[in-house]
Enzyme design. Structure first.
Site, PDB file in Angstrom:
ATOM      1  N   SER A  42      -8.261 -14.543   3.185  1.00 60.49           N
ATOM      2  CA  SER A  42      -6.764 -14.265   2.753  1.00 60.49           C
ATOM      3  C   SER A  42      -6.144 -14.443   4.054  1.00 60.49           C
ATOM      4  O   SER A  42      -6.909 -14.021   5.273  1.00 60.49           O
ATOM      5  CB  SER A  42      -6.436 -13.228   1.904  1.00 60.49           C
TER       6      SER A  42
ATOM      7  N   TYR B 236      -6.975  -4.205  -0.600  1.00 59.10           N
ATOM      8  CA  TYR B 236      -7.289  -5.959  -0.678  1.00 59.10           C
ATOM      9  C   TYR B 236      -7.299  -6.433   0.529  1.00 59.10           C
ATOM     10  O   TYR B 236      -7.998  -6.985   0.861  1.00 59.10           O
ATOM     11  CB  TYR B 236      -6.027  -6.415  -1.602  1.00 59.10           C
TER      12      TYR B 236
END
Length: 236
Positions: A122, A135
């Site tokens: 990400s 996350y």
């Protein structure tokens, strides 16, 4: 057509929707024989079963050439809001499962003398975002796992790279925006797009092309790379 993908055997996790579906579809178009690992048939939270799933692919195909660790889960919350159970749930899918898939696939790639692994992290491997502590930490860890594995296995002909997507038009992003909006935070499509220099979301297929490139012989001298595919987000 990208070079070196025809007739290759690929495992793609999280292939049922979003970026994973685009990756599986594109690799299939490029001539790969794609095996998808996703619910309900494969539950990556069941860490003890991962080796058996890999071995079934090898028994059927005789080899595995490409592994794409795409599956992921998210959790919204700051450090104080996040429980140990939340941490466990995110790290199991986002870090432990990719680790074990690599652990079980790499010996087969060593035997073959060649292989390509592409992990999906990400933009949060590079930057922090609010309400995304665990996350973001899981994706940064996956990026570091990528670089270490690239150094460990490069001499065996195995390349390990990573894509770092920004905001991509997927069901996961839609859920995140809806949940943040329900908490009465400012969270709309326009808010997210305004943070992207290109001014829009990525299409899942744009991420898939980056993954396919890294898996192909077009990237034969690339390993240990964490490649932002984020519309310029981390350049700010």
């Amino acid at each position: 057509m990208l070079p070196g993908l025809a007739d290759k055997v690929a495992i793609v996790t999280g292939h049922s929707s979003g970026i994973g579906a685009a990756i599986a579809s594109l690799l299939g178009e490029q001539g790969c024989r794609v095996h998808g690992f996703d619910l309900p048939d494969v539950d990556l939270r069941d860490l003890g079963s991962i080796g058996a799933h890999v071995e079934r692919v090898v028994e059927r195909e005789g080899r595995v050439d490409i592994l794409v660790n795409n599956a992921g889960v998210t959790h919204l919350g700051n450090l104080v809001d996040t429980s140990l159970d939340d941490i466990d749930a995110v790290l199991t899918v986002n870090l432990k499962a990719p680790f074990l898939l690599m652990k079980h696939v790499i010996p087969h790639m060593v035997r073959q003398g060649k292989g390509a692994i592409v992990n999906n992290a990400s933009d949060q491997a590079f930057i922090g975002k609010r309400d995304s502590s665990i996350y973001g930490a899981s994706k940064a860890a996956l990026a570091q796992l990528t670089m270490s594995a690239a150094l460990d296995w490069g001499s065996q002909g195995i390349r390990v790279n990573c894509v770092a997507p920004g905001s991509t038009d997927t069901p996961m992003l839609r859920r995140v925006i809806a949940e943040l909006s329900a908490r009465r935070q400012q969270a709309t499509d326009d808010d997210y797009k305004s943070a992207v220099p290109l001014g829009r979301f990525a299409d899942p297929r744009e991420i898939a092309w980056a993954v396919a490139f890294l898996a192909s012989d077009a990237a034969s001298f690339m390993t240990g790379v964490v490649l932002p595919v984020d519309g310029g987000g981390v350049a700010q």
